[in-house]
Scaffold this active site. Structure first.
Site, PDB file in Angstrom:
ATOM      1  N   ASP A   1     -12.323   0.527   0.931  1.00 31.18           N
ATOM      2  CA  ASP A   1     -11.492   0.709   2.116  1.00 31.18           C
ATOM      3  C   ASP A   1     -12.347   1.003   3.345  1.00 31.18           C
ATOM      4  O   ASP A   1     -13.462   1.517   3.236  1.00 31.18           O
ATOM      5  CB  ASP A   1     -10.510   1.851   1.872  1.00 31.18           C
TER       6      ASP A   1
ATOM      7  N   GLU B   1       0.861  -1.182   0.000  1.00 32.20           N
ATOM      8  CA  GLU B   1       0.000   0.000   0.000  1.00 32.20           C
ATOM      9  C   GLU B   1       0.897   1.231   0.000  1.00 32.20           C
ATOM     10  O   GLU B   1       1.818   1.345   0.812  1.00 32.20           O
ATOM     11  CB  GLU B   1      -0.924   0.028   1.219  1.00 32.20           C
TER      12      GLU B   1
ATOM     13  N   GLU C   1      -6.478  -4.867   7.877  1.00 26.59           N
ATOM     14  CA  GLU C   1      -5.441  -3.941   8.318  1.00 26.59           C
ATOM     15  C   GLU C   1      -5.228  -4.082   9.820  1.00 26.59           C
ATOM     16  O   GLU C   1      -6.091  -4.582  10.531  1.00 26.59           O
ATOM     17  CB  GLU C   1      -5.858  -2.493   8.012  1.00 26.59           C
TER      18      GLU C   1
ATOM     19  N   GLU D   1      -7.999   2.271  -3.805  1.00 29.55           N
ATOM     20  CA  GLU D   1      -8.801   2.107  -2.590  1.00 29.55           C
ATOM     21  C   GLU D   1      -9.682   3.332  -2.386  1.00 29.55           C
ATOM     22  O   GLU D   1      -9.198   4.463  -2.357  1.00 29.55           O
ATOM     23  CB  GLU D   1      -7.896   1.899  -1.374  1.00 29.55           C
TER      24      GLU D   1
ATOM     25  N   ASN E   1      -4.471   5.105  -2.189  1.00 26.75           N
ATOM     26  CA  ASN E   1      -5.685   5.648  -1.582  1.00 26.75           C
ATOM     27  C   ASN E   1      -6.141   6.894  -2.334  1.00 26.75           C
ATOM     28  O   ASN E   1      -5.320   7.734  -2.715  1.00 26.75           O
ATOM     29  CB  ASN E   1      -5.426   6.015  -0.119  1.00 26.75           C
TER      30      ASN E   1
END
Length: 520
Positions: free
Chosen positions: A407, A290, A464, A377, A345
């Site tokens: 997400d 990520e 996560e 995401e 993201n």
């Protein structure tokens, strides 16, 4: 004015001559006429001209008066237009400043305070984008009427920008109950659902309040304080009126300094990508990374995103910052020997950019990073603001072969409907649930329920916040496929990520984020 007095003087003089003793007048004229040998007809002609002069002067005087009245009406109408919002009929910024100054003067005379309630609409742009400006304009008019109805005749109401309204009122010294009640009533009126052209509209709002002695601060200064309180409510997503305090102003100054530093950091290419490994939970092999933003500040060292992301979002800088970080991540990853996926993201405000998909595709093309190895995401909160726009962007991304992940699953408003509406390739369970599964029964139940649901609809799950072997074993037992967290490795630089892929272990990057925290 001088011309008016002159005409009036001529009329008066002419009338005085005319009404002068008739016999004396005509006798005098006759004697003068005979003395100079002038015919009586000429005398009569002179008299007639005098009468005509009187009539002409009177008509001119009447026309002049009417012209002055029309001019005064035109000036008054122009002044009204200049101080009135044409859309809603409320005062505009100019009119509010003028009326506010009058109210401030009256408050000073009565030894009272002035309070201002500042109201900014939320999600209003969505109405214009989705239903058109006609519907949006009608919504604004209804909102204005609702605020005016709540405020009453004794208070001044204005629309000072596209989606911002203000109310000014006079209160007793230190009185907060009245302005708070007014603000709450206005907030309730603004957020009440409306039906326009068979469309149910629901507009949100944020509200700030400030008051001060009118002898200490002018109206514009009180308004600025109310706007600062409003900005504080908007930043914190606080759905209730917020009172201004001095700490908010200090925080605003600090944010302003950070904003300027961010602008300089973008220009000087100071924002860099860090990579948090995403692991296959069964094999413990690196499946991807990520991409996280870090600020390589020349004085503070590596600064973590909690210090700058929110400020960048508030000031419209997140797009340029994110694009810079993603480009560097692509450029680094395309050089690695082992092909792995990258996840990036997208901030909620970026999802309102209709060109987002094109910008990402351009970055992929220019860096040579394969689109099928990219996962975008998107948080649930960003989908809630404009699902139609999200669908358009998602379709564009999917057409390019880019994968999509939902997400922070479970923290939004309508997770199941989002899963049905958009073609997600994976979902991520928020770290708040994962880190609490050993001591919070509800958190454990949520993780179990999400993994069961994901299995039923055949969507893989990424978790996560895995920070211990015990948590790793638990989520693996629940059926989660991919995980990330400090148990596998903390966010690292591009060089460290390459070494991790080459050596197959995360031991060499232990303590990376600890150093980051100390330098920040």
């Amino acid at each position: 004015m001088r011309r008016d007095l002159f005409v009036l003087g001529v009329l008066i003089l002419s009338v005085m001559l005319l009404i002068w003793n008739g016999s004396s007048f005509f006798g005098t004229i006759g004697r003068l006429s005979e003395g100079f040998g002038i015919d009586h007809k000429l005398s009569f002609t002179a008299l007639t001209l005098n009468v005509a002069l009187i009539l002409f002067g009177w008509r001119y005087y009447v026309d002049l008066q009417q012209e002055m009245e029309r001019r005064a009406e035109s000036e008054a109408r122009a002044a009204h237009i200049a101080s009135t919002d044409g859309m809603t009929g409320l005062l505009n910024r100019k009119g509010f400043a003028e009326e506010g100054e009058r109210m401030r003067t009256e408050a000073m005379a009565d030894d009272r305070h002035v309070a201002i309630v500042s109201i900014q609409l939320a999600r209003f742009k969505v109405i214009n984008d989705r239903y058109g400006f006609d519907v949006g304009d009608e919504a604004l008019r209804r909102i204005a009427q609702a605020i005016e109805s709540v405020a009453g005749e004794q208070r001044k109401v204005a629309r000072i920008s596209g989606d911002e309204f203000v109310i000014m009122t006079v209160v007793k010294r230190g009185g907060r109950e009245g302005p708070m009640a007014l603000a709450e009533a206005a907030l309730a009126a603004v957020t009440k659902p409306m039906m326009i052209e068979d469309k149910l509209l629901n507009v949100g709002a944020f509200v700030g309040i400030a008051s001060a002695c009118p002898g200490e601060l002018k109206g514009r200064d009180i308004l600025r304080r109310a706007d600062i309180a409003l900005a504080h409510a908007r930043t914190g997503r606080i759905a209730r009126p917020m009172w201004f305090d001095e700490g908010m102003e200090r925080e605003l100054l600090r944010h302003s300094e950070i904003e300027q530093s961010i602008r300089g950091g973008i220009d000087q290419d100071q924002f860099i990508p860090f990579f948090e490994p995403q692991m296959d939970l069964e094999t413990n092999r690196v499946k991807g990374f990520e991409v996280l933003a870090r600020w390589d500040h020349p004085l503070s060292g590596i600064v973590t995103p909690d210090r700058f992301i929110s400020v960048a979002e508030e000031n419209g800088l997140i797009g340029a910052l994110s694009e810079s970080v993603i480009r560097k991540a692509f450029e680094a990853a395309v050089q690695w020997d082992q092909p792995v996926d990258l996840s990036v993201n997208i901030a909620p405000i970026q999802l309102g950019d209709a060109w987002l998909a094109q910008k990402l595709v351009r970055l992929l093309t220019e860096t040579g990073f394969p689109p099928e190895r990219l996962t975008v995401e998107i948080t649930e909160s960003s989908l809630f603001s404009d699902l139609d726009m999200a669908k358009t962007i998602v379709e564009s991304l999917k057409n390019q072969g880019i994968k999509l992940a939902l997400d922070d699953f479970g923290t939004g408003f309508s997770s199941l409907s989002h899963l049905r509406a958009l073609p997600f390739d994976s979902i991520k369970i928020d770290r708040a649930f994962v880190s609490a599964i050993h001591h919070d029964v509800e958190a454990e139940a949520i993780v179990r329920a999400v993994t069961t649901l994901a299995e039923a609809i055949d969507i893989p799950v990424t978790v996560e916040g895995i920070e211990s072997e015990e948590t790793h074993a638990a989520v693996l037992r629940y059926g989660c496929a991919v995980g990330q967290g400090w148990y596998f490795g903390k966010p690292m630089t591009a060089d460290q990520a390459e070494q991790l892929l080459r050596h197959g272990t995360a031991d060499l990057v232990a303590g990376t984020e600890d150093k980051v925290a100390k330098s920040a």
